[in-house]
Scaffold this motif. Structure first.
Motif, PDB file in Angstrom:
ATOM      1  N   MET A  23     -20.036 -23.331  25.121  1.00 23.57           N
ATOM      2  CA  MET A  23     -20.233 -24.531  24.323  1.00 23.57           C
ATOM      3  C   MET A  23     -18.986 -24.820  23.497  1.00 23.57           C
ATOM      4  SD  MET A  23     -23.069 -25.157  21.326  1.00 23.57           S
ATOM      5  CE  MET A  23     -22.448 -23.691  20.477  1.00 23.57           C
ATOM      6  N   LYS A  24     -18.573 -26.058  23.507  1.00 22.82           N
ATOM      7  CA  LYS A  24     -17.430 -26.471  22.695  1.00 22.82           C
ATOM      8  C   LYS A  24     -17.806 -26.420  21.225  1.00 22.82           C
ATOM      9  CE  LYS A  24     -14.496 -30.460  21.698  1.00 22.82           C
ATOM     10  NZ  LYS A  24     -14.245 -31.900  21.997  1.00 22.82           N
ATOM     11  N   LEU A  44     -24.322 -29.715  21.665  1.00 21.56           N
ATOM     12  CA  LEU A  44     -25.196 -28.912  22.521  1.00 21.56           C
ATOM     13  C   LEU A  44     -26.220 -29.787  23.244  1.00 21.56           C
ATOM     14  CD1 LEU A  44     -25.975 -26.101  23.482  1.00 21.56           C
ATOM     15  CD2 LEU A  44     -27.356 -25.839  21.418  1.00 21.56           C
ATOM     16  N   ARG A  71     -25.958 -32.925  23.984  1.00 16.40           N
ATOM     17  CA  ARG A  71     -25.262 -33.704  25.013  1.00 16.40           C
ATOM     18  C   ARG A  71     -25.048 -32.866  26.270  1.00 16.40           C
ATOM     19  NH1 ARG A  71     -25.154 -38.503  26.182  1.00 16.40           N
ATOM     20  NH2 ARG A  71     -22.946 -38.762  26.640  1.00 16.40           N
ATOM     21  N   GLU A  72     -24.734 -31.580  26.086  1.00 15.19           N
ATOM     22  CA  GLU A  72     -24.554 -30.698  27.235  1.00 15.19           C
ATOM     23  C   GLU A  72     -25.855 -30.524  28.009  1.00 15.19           C
ATOM     24  OE1 GLU A  72     -22.750 -27.037  26.018  1.00 15.19           O
ATOM     25  OE2 GLU A  72     -20.850 -27.990  25.464  1.00 15.19           O
TER      26      GLU A  72
END
Length: 334
Positions: A1-2, A57, A59-60
């Motif tokens: 996760m970015k 998160l 959006r992922e």
């Protein structure tokens, strides 16, 4: 996760810790939320940072996400329907130009409803620190509107996540009278996560242990101290002014407050309701702490009792420095 970058004391820091809280977002992404999730906790404990990371998160996980924070005048339109996104941002700009901050919360609701109608997919609406802007009665109505979005949507949808976060304690009582929401507290950062944030700040710093004792793990208090060149007295004076710790208020409740600075649970067993309400309204204490079971909290719960940090079994000062501000005000009137 970015990991998101956050503006912190005029520095760019990376979001750290809160792994348990992010796992909760993952759980909600998998099954949706019912009823509305209301997250509360001390001012500056990191709710907003967690929610901003949660936007990434979600959006992922394929969600269309709307995030608004009226207090900070911050809005994110993380959804793919360009025409709706443009219209939403246009109306946000109008509301900000008119200083109609409460309107931001209702725009988030209106456009989440429209996203459900258009996409019939996965939609998340995150409303951060709106209760102070829209007031007690409207806060309850707003939560009911979000519940209606879950129960009576304009179209069938795949999944919906609704989260409202607040530091304002009075509205929770009004909301708690109904079945519209599930309220869960978040506490200040645990020591290891706080250390990771502390280490990102450049320059000379007091010892970590000293900073931990002063802040109790509250990231906003860390930010304030850093910005004030670690001048604790300056922060205490700021809290005294902001929380209106006037001589009249302190004198009226001096006997009870002296006991409470030694043991916050005194407020649970012995203090009159009028004083409790005053302290809650001024965001000086968190009242009625749940059991320290992990599933009762968003992320790591506070210790069962910690006199040094001002944490009791049932009541806690928002941070040790809030308690110190009251202690100093008591000294000045006696």
């Amino acid at each position: 996760m970015k990991r998101v970058k956050l503006n912190f004391a005029n520095q760019q820091v990376e979001f750290v810790d809160r792994d348990l809280a992010l796992k909760l977002i993952e759980e909600w992404a998998g099954k949706g939320t019912y009823p509305v999730q209301v997250i509360y906790g001390p001012e500056g404990c990191g709710k907003s940072a967690w929610l901003l990371q949660s936007v990434v998160l979600l959006r992922e996980f394929g969600f269309e996400v709307i995030y608004v924070n009226p207090i900070n005048k911050e809005v994110l339109a993380e959804f793919g329907v360009a025409s709706l996104r443009d219209e939403f941002l246009r109306m946000v700009r109008e509301a900000l130009a008119q200083n109609a901050l409460g309107r931001l919360a209702w725009l988030a609701f209106d456009f989440a409803k429209e996203l459900i109608r258009v996409t019939r997919g996965k939609v998340a609406v995150i409303v951060d620190d709106a209760f102070q802007v829209i007031g007690v009665k409207e806060s309850a109505l707003y939560v009911k509107a979000l519940l209606n979005l879950i129960e009576y949507p304009p179209e069938h949808y795949e999944r919906i996540v609704t989260i409202v976060a607040t530091s304002e304690g009075v509205s929770l009582r009004e909301i708690g009278r109904h079945r519209w929401a599930w309220s869960t507290p978040m506490w200040n950062m645990p020591r290891e996560g706080f250390k990771q944030l502390y280490e990102q700040l450049p320059g000379d710093k007091p010892d970590l242990e000293e900073v931990w004792r002063i802040t109790g793990g509250n990231p906003a208090m860390l930010e304030s101290l850093y910005s004030a060149n670690w001048d604790v007295g300056k922060i205490i004076d700021k809290i005294t002014k902001e929380k209106e710790l006037s001589p009249d208020f302190i004198k009226k409740w001096a006997g009870h407050l002296r006991e409470a600075v030694g043991d916050p649970d005194y407020l649970w067993f012995n203090a009159p309701g009028e004083l409790i309400n005053e302290l809650i309204e001024r965001n000086l204490i968190i009242h009625f702490l749940p059991k320290r079971k992990p599933d009762y909290w968003v992320d790591t719960p506070p210790p069962e009792k910690d006199g040094e940090l001002g944490i009791g079994r049932y009541v806690a000062w928002q941070t040790p420095i809030h308690r110190e501000a009251v202690k100093k005000a008591l000294q000045e009137v006696t």
